[in-house]
Design an enzyme around this catalytic site. Structure first.
Site, PDB file in Angstrom:
ATOM      1  N   CYS A 184       5.740  -1.308 -10.074  1.00 30.24           N
ATOM      2  CA  CYS A 184       6.484  -1.942  -8.986  1.00 30.24           C
ATOM      3  C   CYS A 184       7.895  -2.285  -9.443  1.00 30.24           C
ATOM      4  O   CYS A 184       8.147  -2.461 -10.635  1.00 30.24           O
ATOM      5  CB  CYS A 184       5.786  -3.229  -8.551  1.00 30.24           C
ATOM      6  SG  CYS A 184       4.210  -2.954  -7.736  1.00 30.24           S
ATOM      7  N   CYS A 193       0.883  -1.156   0.000  1.00 30.36           N
ATOM      8  CA  CYS A 193       0.000   0.000   0.000  1.00 30.36           C
ATOM      9  C   CYS A 193       0.924   1.210   0.000  1.00 30.36           C
ATOM     10  O   CYS A 193       1.994   1.165   0.614  1.00 30.36           O
ATOM     11  CB  CYS A 193      -0.907  -0.015   1.224  1.00 30.36           C
ATOM     12  SG  CYS A 193      -2.299   1.126   1.129  1.00 30.36           S
ATOM     13  N   CYS A 199      -4.365  -1.088  -1.881  1.00 29.49           N
ATOM     14  CA  CYS A 199      -4.932   0.241  -2.142  1.00 29.49           C
ATOM     15  C   CYS A 199      -4.830   0.506  -3.631  1.00 29.49           C
ATOM     16  O   CYS A 199      -3.924   0.019  -4.310  1.00 29.49           O
ATOM     17  CB  CYS A 199      -4.255   1.332  -1.311  1.00 29.49           C
ATOM     18  SG  CYS A 199      -2.572   1.744  -1.769  1.00 29.49           S
TER      19      CYS A 199
END
Length: 164
Positions: free
Chosen positions: A96, A9, A88
């Site tokens: 990422c 998150c 989220c």
């Protein structure tokens, strides 16, 4: 072999911490070789006290928890993740880092309980409800035969859990 799960998150202060705590707690109770970690792309450096309260009331030891960057999990000497879960919407949309081992990735979105109306009591209730919702999905994850599942089967199962 341990199944490592990274829960992301953006600020790593509430939902990802709830998920890390519940997965580790439930895995230990069930005798499952699963280890959860949480992190964020822009960690706040602090944990939401309502998240810590909800976990503590559920019997989770939070004494070693802290807000951390996902950079702490990148590198050859880090645990190889089998599963990466975003909790989220903003983290789900971020690019990422490369995770060694090509983990299965899934998004299990939860509304931010920090934004709940009703002052402190409203937030306390929202955090507890979010903790319960996360625990429900983590229980389903732990019911899977993780050791014997292919990544394709695991992806399908985790996606199905996201819709429950």
């Amino acid at each position: 072999m341990t199944t490592n799960v990274l829960i992301l998150c953006t600020h790593n202060s509430a939902r990802s911490v709830l998920a890390e705590g519940m997965l580790n707690h439930l895995a230990a109770k069930a005798g499952k070789d699963v280890r959860a970690f949480s992190a964020g792309s822009a960690p706040s450096g602090r944990l939401n006290p309502f998240a810590l309260e909800a976990l503590t009331q559920a019997g989770v030891d939070v004494s070693s928890y802290r807000s951390k960057s996902w950079d702490e999990f990148v590198g050859d000497d880090k645990p190889v993740m089998r599963i990466v879960i975003t909790v989220c919407d903003s983290a789900a949309q971020e690019t990422c880092p490369y995770w060694p081992g090509s983990p299965v990735k899934v998004h299990w979105g939860y509304a931010d309980p920090s934004n709940a109306p009703g002052g402190e009591e409203g937030k306390r209730v929202a955090f507890e409800l979010t903790r319960q919702a996360i625990a429900y999905r983590m229980t389903q994850l732990l019911a899977l035969p993780l050791e014997s599942m292919s990544n394709a089967d695991l992806q399908q199962a985790l996606t199905a859990i996201s819709q429950s």
